[in-house]
Scaffold this active site. Structure first.
Site, PDB file in Angstrom:
ATOM      1  N   ASP A 145     -11.288  -4.714  -2.465  1.00 40.55           N
ATOM      2  CA  ASP A 145     -10.072  -4.172  -3.249  1.00 40.55           C
ATOM      3  C   ASP A 145      -8.632  -4.759  -2.956  1.00 40.55           C
ATOM      4  OD1 ASP A 145      -8.459  -2.094  -4.664  1.00 40.55           O
ATOM      5  OD2 ASP A 145      -8.347  -0.990  -3.035  1.00 40.55           O
ATOM      6  N   SER A 179      -7.407   6.641  -3.141  1.00 39.33           N
ATOM      7  CA  SER A 179      -6.114   6.136  -3.710  1.00 39.33           C
ATOM      8  C   SER A 179      -4.886   6.752  -3.264  1.00 39.33           C
ATOM      9  CB  SER A 179      -6.448   5.693  -5.141  1.00 39.33           C
ATOM     10  OG  SER A 179      -5.456   5.034  -5.676  1.00 39.33           O
ATOM     11  N   TYR A 180      -4.332   7.259  -4.522  1.00 43.58           N
ATOM     12  CA  TYR A 180      -3.092   8.378  -4.084  1.00 43.58           C
ATOM     13  C   TYR A 180      -3.456   9.487  -3.514  1.00 43.58           C
ATOM     14  CZ  TYR A 180       1.823   9.765  -4.946  1.00 43.58           C
ATOM     15  OH  TYR A 180       2.839   9.866  -4.828  1.00 43.58           O
ATOM     16  N   GLY A 226      -3.902   8.446  -8.648  1.00 43.94           N
ATOM     17  CA  GLY A 226      -3.011   8.173  -9.654  1.00 43.94           C
ATOM     18  C   GLY A 226      -1.576   7.715  -9.428  1.00 43.94           C
TER      19      GLY A 226
END
Length: 466
Positions: free
Chosen positions: A386, A177-178, A95
């Site tokens: 991606d 991701s994060y 996130g």
């Protein structure tokens, strides 16, 4: 209809395969009475509509700060077969502020994936995410990378007290991701603490694997632009204008760069940044929420743009809408021992309450290099469709580590098909997954299974058809 469809998918891809419920199976007899009672309190006997299956699952809260009333929500699944012999993996989504239950557990790690290879633990972290909560409102304003790592480490220590029979298992971190921030920072905290840890607090930590991960602001942002041009997402003019006006090693960007980056992000209003070739949700069930922005997150130059804060959709672009309905059902929350304090806002994939992030280093590469030198098993992977944190960004970032190459760029296989490519450095392995978007297990479950099984076994991926 949408919620019914989601439930069917949840049962088929989540419960039947990775939700371990064993009716009538009791916790190990060797456990003490209070520990056994805590485990029994967390046992998930049956989710609404779920058929019986033959393995165990647990969900509930672990307190990480009693004085603040701070507790993190977890969901744990024992391996389908021989859980006593399998490692333990903690999966984290990023996130920051997004739920590992909503994305990783419900929408990614589906049929025949890691449950055959590991005992799998999901954590909603930090507080304010999903069902995790704090009774001290000031805690939400104090969030950042450091607090997240600290609380996650405290969670692990306390979780192992509740499940002490897993302390002897090899332990790994994983995420996407994060989690390129979350995982290395938590790994460093475990690695450093283990040097002087008592037997009670020692974690049998072996390494981590991260995918499509935010690693380094400058190269992550440059790679996004290069990837978009190379994949015919942006025009030559936009690409050249960004190259002329933007310096991603500096923040804030210039006004001219700002104008050109807005043109870049405009394109991703038309297609899915997280998977360039996936369809969009057009059946009317998708809830269009206003994208929240978080001040202070990495990368600083991109954080101001609404396009950077878009949510991933997944293979079924409407799937997140179904899971939102499902996890807000009172009977589902009761079955999961969730929302026991009656949080005054609905469960969401990504928290609308987190609006400020206090600390986010521009790069986690120094931590990764330290842990490479520390001998941990480290793999980095990238789905190559991606656009959010593309393979181009990851390659540029890893090149900055200046690691010695042990085995050059080589195809790897899933049965008779090329699954992607891999390069083995001294202390780190990089893997691409052909045709996968940001959430690799969602798009390519078979290849993801090959990836995680070989990682956990510390074996190279197949280099020839089989």
């Amino acid at each position: 209809m949408a919620s019914s469809f989601f439930f069917l998918r949840l049962v088929v891809t989540l419960v039947l395969i990775i939700s371990p419920v064993a009716l009538g199976i009791i916790e190990p007899d060797r456990l003490g009475g209070s520990i056994k009672a805590q485990q029994l309190a967390d046992r998930v006997v049956r989710l609404p509509g779920q058929p019986p299956v033959k393995f165990r699952q647990y969900a509930g809260y672990v307190t990480v700060d009693e004085s603040h009333g701070k507790a993190l929500f977890y969901w744990f699944f024992e391996a389908v077969e021989k859980p006593k012999e399998k490692p333990l993996v903690l999966w984290l989504n990023g996130g920051p502020g997004c739920s590992s239950i909503g994305y990783g557990e419900a929408e990614e790690l589906g049929p025949f994936l890691t449950q055959k290879e590991a005992n799998l633990l999901f954590l909603e972290s930090p507080v304010g995410v999903g069902f995790s909560y704090t009774n001290t409102s000031a805690d939400i304003k104090a969030l950042g990378d450091s607090v997240t790592a600290k609380d996650s480490y405290t969670f692990l220590l306390n979780w192992f007290e509740r499940f002490p029979h897993y302390k002897s298992h090899d332990f790994f971190l994983a995420g996407e991701s994060y989690a390129g921030h979350y995982v290395p920072q938590l790994a460093e905290r475990i690695f450093d603490a283990n040097k002087n840890a008592s037997k009670k607090n020692y974690i049998k930590f072996k390494g981590f694997i991260i995918g499509n991960a935010l690693l380094d602001d400058a190269t992550d942002q440059k790679g996004m632009i290069d990837y978009a041009w190379d994949h015919a997402v942006i025009s030559d003019r936009v690409y050249n204008d960004i190259k002329k006006t933007c310096n991603f090693s500096q923040s804030p960007v210039s006004d001219a760069c700002d104008t050109n980056l807005n043109k870049y992000f405009d394109v991703y209003d038309l297609i899915d940044m997280y998977s360039l070739y996936a369809p969009s949700c057009v059946n009317g069930t998708s809830t269009k929420r206003q994208m929240r922005r978080i001040e202070g997150i990495a990368p600083q130059a991109f954080a101001k743009y609404a396009g950077w804060h878009k949510r991933p959709a997944g293979y079924d672009p409407c799937l997140s809408s179904y899971s939102t309905v499902y996890f807000n059902r009172p009977d589902v929350q009761k079955a999961l021992h969730a929302n026991v304090t009656k949080i005054p806002y609905p469960w969401t994939h990504c928290s609308d309450n987190i609006t400020f992030w206090n600390d986010a280093p521009a790069s986690t590469l120094p931590i990764i290099k330290k842990l490479v030198q520390g001998g941990l098993r480290i793999w980095v992977y990238s789905g190559d469709t991606d656009g959010r944190i593309p393979v181009t960004s990851t390659r540029l970032s890893l090149n900055k580590l200046n690691l010695k190459i042990k085995e050059e760029w080589t195809p790897w296989y899933t049965h008779k098909e090329v699954g992607g490519w891999t390069i083995i450095y001294d202390g780190l392995t990089f893997v691409t997954i052909r045709g996968a978007g940001h959430q690799v297990p969602t798009f390519k479950p078979r290849q993801a299974l090959e990836l995680i099984s070989h990682y956990l076994a510390n074996e190279r991926l197949p280099v020839a058809p089989f």
